[in-house]
Design a protein around this motif. Sequence first.
Motif, PDB file in Angstrom:
ATOM      1  N   ALA A 151       0.835  -1.204   0.000  1.00 52.19           N
ATOM      2  CA  ALA A 151       0.000   0.000   0.000  1.00 52.19           C
ATOM      3  C   ALA A 151       0.870   1.255   0.000  1.00 52.19           C
ATOM      4  CB  ALA A 151      -0.930  -0.007   1.210  1.00 52.19           C
ATOM      5  N   ALA A 152       1.910   1.241   0.805  1.00 52.87           N
ATOM      6  CA  ALA A 152       2.793   2.409   0.878  1.00 52.87           C
ATOM      7  C   ALA A 152       3.478   2.647  -0.468  1.00 52.87           C
ATOM      8  CB  ALA A 152       3.836   2.195   1.974  1.00 52.87           C
ATOM      9  N   ALA A 153       3.935   1.565  -1.102  1.00 56.90           N
ATOM     10  CA  ALA A 153       4.598   1.696  -2.403  1.00 56.90           C
ATOM     11  C   ALA A 153       3.634   2.270  -3.437  1.00 56.90           C
ATOM     12  CB  ALA A 153       5.134   0.339  -2.856  1.00 56.90           C
TER      13      ALA A 153
ATOM     14  N   LEU B 132      10.852 -10.367 -19.573  1.00 62.07           N
ATOM     15  CA  LEU B 132      11.494  -9.949 -18.332  1.00 62.07           C
ATOM     16  C   LEU B 132      11.304 -11.083 -17.335  1.00 62.07           C
ATOM     17  CD1 LEU B 132       9.935  -6.358 -18.060  1.00 62.07           C
ATOM     18  CD2 LEU B 132      11.854  -7.107 -19.467  1.00 62.07           C
ATOM     19  N   GLN B 133      12.366 -11.458 -16.668  1.00 65.83           N
ATOM     20  CA  GLN B 133      12.256 -12.626 -15.796  1.00 65.83           C
ATOM     21  C   GLN B 133      12.974 -12.382 -14.479  1.00 65.83           C
ATOM     22  OE1 GLN B 133      12.473 -16.794 -17.350  1.00 65.83           O
ATOM     23  NE2 GLN B 133      14.443 -16.792 -16.325  1.00 65.83           N
ATOM     24  N   ASN B 134      12.436 -12.962 -13.425  1.00 65.88           N
ATOM     25  CA  ASN B 134      13.118 -12.914 -12.136  1.00 65.88           C
ATOM     26  C   ASN B 134      13.033 -14.283 -11.481  1.00 65.88           C
ATOM     27  OD1 ASN B 134      14.515 -11.839 -10.015  1.00 65.88           O
ATOM     28  ND2 ASN B 134      12.785 -10.737  -9.102  1.00 65.88           N
ATOM     29  N   ASP B 143       8.286 -11.111  -3.481  1.00 64.19           N
ATOM     30  CA  ASP B 143       9.613 -10.520  -3.719  1.00 64.19           C
ATOM     31  C   ASP B 143       9.943 -10.547  -5.203  1.00 64.19           C
ATOM     32  OD1 ASP B 143       9.824 -10.298  -1.030  1.00 64.19           O
ATOM     33  OD2 ASP B 143      11.290 -11.908  -0.759  1.00 64.19           O
ATOM     34  N   ALA B 144       9.683 -11.709  -5.813  1.00 60.18           N
ATOM     35  CA  ALA B 144      10.016 -11.854  -7.232  1.00 60.18           C
ATOM     36  C   ALA B 144       9.220 -10.843  -8.063  1.00 60.18           C
ATOM     37  CB  ALA B 144       9.725 -13.273  -7.697  1.00 60.18           C
ATOM     38  N   TRP B 145       7.966 -10.660  -7.706  1.00 58.36           N
ATOM     39  CA  TRP B 145       7.097  -9.730  -8.446  1.00 58.36           C
ATOM     40  C   TRP B 145       7.545  -8.280  -8.278  1.00 58.36           C
ATOM     41  CZ3 TRP B 145       4.424  -8.126 -12.146  1.00 58.36           C
ATOM     42  CH2 TRP B 145       3.493  -7.087 -12.029  1.00 58.36           C
ATOM     43  N   ARG B 146       7.880  -7.888  -7.056  1.00 53.98           N
ATOM     44  CA  ARG B 146       8.242  -6.495  -6.794  1.00 53.98           C
ATOM     45  C   ARG B 146       9.410  -6.062  -7.698  1.00 53.98           C
ATOM     46  NH1 ARG B 146       9.915  -6.823  -1.502  1.00 53.98           N
ATOM     47  NH2 ARG B 146      11.912  -7.295  -2.461  1.00 53.98           N
ATOM     48  N   ARG B 150       9.334  -3.470 -11.070  1.00 56.14           N
ATOM     49  CA  ARG B 150      10.135  -2.252 -11.157  1.00 56.14           C
ATOM     50  C   ARG B 150      10.914  -2.228 -12.479  1.00 56.14           C
ATOM     51  NH1 ARG B 150      13.892  -2.825  -7.175  1.00 56.14           N
ATOM     52  NH2 ARG B 150      12.256  -2.530  -5.640  1.00 56.14           N
ATOM     53  N   LEU B 151      11.503  -3.359 -12.826  1.00 56.38           N
ATOM     54  CA  LEU B 151      12.231  -3.428 -14.097  1.00 56.38           C
ATOM     55  C   LEU B 151      11.292  -3.151 -15.273  1.00 56.38           C
ATOM     56  CD1 LEU B 151      14.707  -4.100 -15.829  1.00 56.38           C
ATOM     57  CD2 LEU B 151      14.107  -6.529 -15.626  1.00 56.38           C
ATOM     58  N   ASP B 152      10.068  -3.666 -15.186  1.00 65.35           N
ATOM     59  CA  ASP B 152       9.071  -3.447 -16.232  1.00 65.35           C
ATOM     60  C   ASP B 152       8.799  -1.959 -16.415  1.00 65.35           C
ATOM     61  OD1 ASP B 152       7.027  -4.108 -18.104  1.00 65.35           O
ATOM     62  OD2 ASP B 152       5.525  -3.910 -16.513  1.00 65.35           O
ATOM     63  N   ASP B 153       8.638  -1.231 -15.307  1.00 65.67           N
ATOM     64  CA  ASP B 153       8.429   0.222 -15.401  1.00 65.67           C
ATOM     65  C   ASP B 153       9.637   0.906 -16.025  1.00 65.67           C
ATOM     66  OD1 ASP B 153       5.877   0.365 -14.407  1.00 65.67           O
ATOM     67  OD2 ASP B 153       6.514   0.527 -12.324  1.00 65.67           O
ATOM     68  N   GLU B 154      10.816   0.490 -15.601  1.00 62.81           N
ATOM     69  CA  GLU B 154      12.030   1.118 -16.119  1.00 62.81           C
ATOM     70  C   GLU B 154      12.171   0.895 -17.630  1.00 62.81           C
ATOM     71  OE1 GLU B 154      14.553   0.342 -11.982  1.00 62.81           O
ATOM     72  OE2 GLU B 154      15.211  -0.582 -13.851  1.00 62.81           O
TER      73      GLU B 154
END
Lengths: 169, 365
Positions: A151-153, B132-134, B143-146, B150-154
């Motif tokens: 939520a914070a993110a 894109l893979q993690n 964790d893997a998704w986070r 982020r890489l996807d946005d970049e």
Amino acid sequence: MLCENCGKNEAAIHLTQIQNNEMTTRHLCEVCAETMGLSSGGAGPSAPLADFIAQMGKAIASETATTAGTCPSCGLTLADFKKTGRLGCARCYSVFDTSLRGLLRKLHGGTQHSGKVYLPKDPTETDRTARLVSLRRGLGRAVDSEDFERAAALRDQIRRLEAGQEVQG
Amino acid sequence: MKERFLDGDPDAGLAWLRADGPNSDIVLSTRIRLARNLRNFRFGTRADADDRGEVLRLTLAAADAAPSLQSGRNVTVSTLDDTERQLLLERHLVSRELIGGEGHVAPTHTALVLAPGEGLSVMVNEEDHLRLQNIVGGFRLRDAWRDVERLDDEMGQRVPYAFHPEFGYLTSCPTNVGTGLRASVLMHLPGLVLTQEIAKVLQGISQVGLTFRGLYGEGSDVVGNFFQISNQTTLGKTEEDLIDHLQRIVQQVVQYETQARSVLLRDAPTVIEDKVWRAYGLLRHARSTSFEEVMNLLSGVRLGVGLKLIENVRVQTLNRIMIFAQSAHLERAARGRLPEGDLDVRRAAFVRGVLAAEESGAANA
Ligand SMILES: [Zn+2]
Ligand SMILES: [Zn+2]
């Protein structure tokens, strides 16, 4: 080695199991293993796809072949798609729209994307609004499920976007 | 100059082997993959050499500037020899499609960009322009998704993605459209196999919209009791929904597996102990082994470690054997191609060496 269930096909899967304190190894072919839920063969997404594309091929043939024959951008035809199961470019999704909807419903149960909304480098107002809507929806759900880290993110992302700073890093 | 993939880092892309993630005795690794395409280019199967070259150029430029990929490495797959390509495949860093099948000419303009540290990477010009893979160790879907998100946005800020307001991220295959997300968890389930509960569990899994397959991809046998469980649909649900659903189901399977293991230990302790130690004895002393045999024996030893019947072998060591006892890894260690018979002999020697070192290390500790 032959499959011990049907005795006809070559055994491809070897499973060791324990029953009454005794260890046995079972040798099964793909077909038998699959009917017992042990194989990977038909479980992937490829089977329903092939199925559906075949059906779609028939339906298309019976239609008057006037609707959307070829993608003007990549040259893909429905026959090509039927053969490979692959679309050729982004435009294909509009060109074959009518046929694809049925396929997507069958594969995914629906046609409306409800996940992440793409935000390009120079977003239009529409892009920005669509992304904000999806971020806010995500925030609501993160709060509901008490996932406060997420939520914070999301809140940070929303603030950045509202301030017009969409680039992350 | 031609870059050698492993120069300077023999463990590139293998952070997940550390086995320090949650439930890592049952869940080996968690992988999330996002399929993405560039807006103005034809997709994989219809793209010509010019398209592919331009997609590669744009993607590498974007990757160079993306913070998540800083001080990573770019590997142009077409410049690699057969052993190096096979080695990437053995590390699950590339697909067979990206490197070209055995005996086939590798597709041109394909590359792998690998971030330093954990298992974040980008495949370029696979079936989709970008994959894109993690990969992370243990059971860590969020964790893997986070990190991959982020890489996807970049990347999406630096190359224009093909996105449709109704259908979402557009992909070459309609099975991936929408989120483009495939999340999968690699599990070791010997307890469920031995207690004959596995068929029921796998049937249950397919009924709730997930798929499973053996360790080495489509059509592969169930080798070493390893199963990969992943989401089947990609359109209509949010990424978090897809991940949470998989999370819940895998959590349940972990519980079933744990129960099955205690049932085995309670009802058939002699059989289990014998199976576990025979497997260890063969790995520790055999003079020639196929990789499939190693995988099946590793399964027994891994079960023994999980049940604390074997105490001086670490799960991390078993994970390493699983990767480094594969043919391309052995050939790389030997610095050349090896005939089939030699490979089996070297494989056995390698496994004996690793386990001997583990024994003496444990004795010294
Ligand atoms: Zn059979
Ligand atoms: Zn097209």
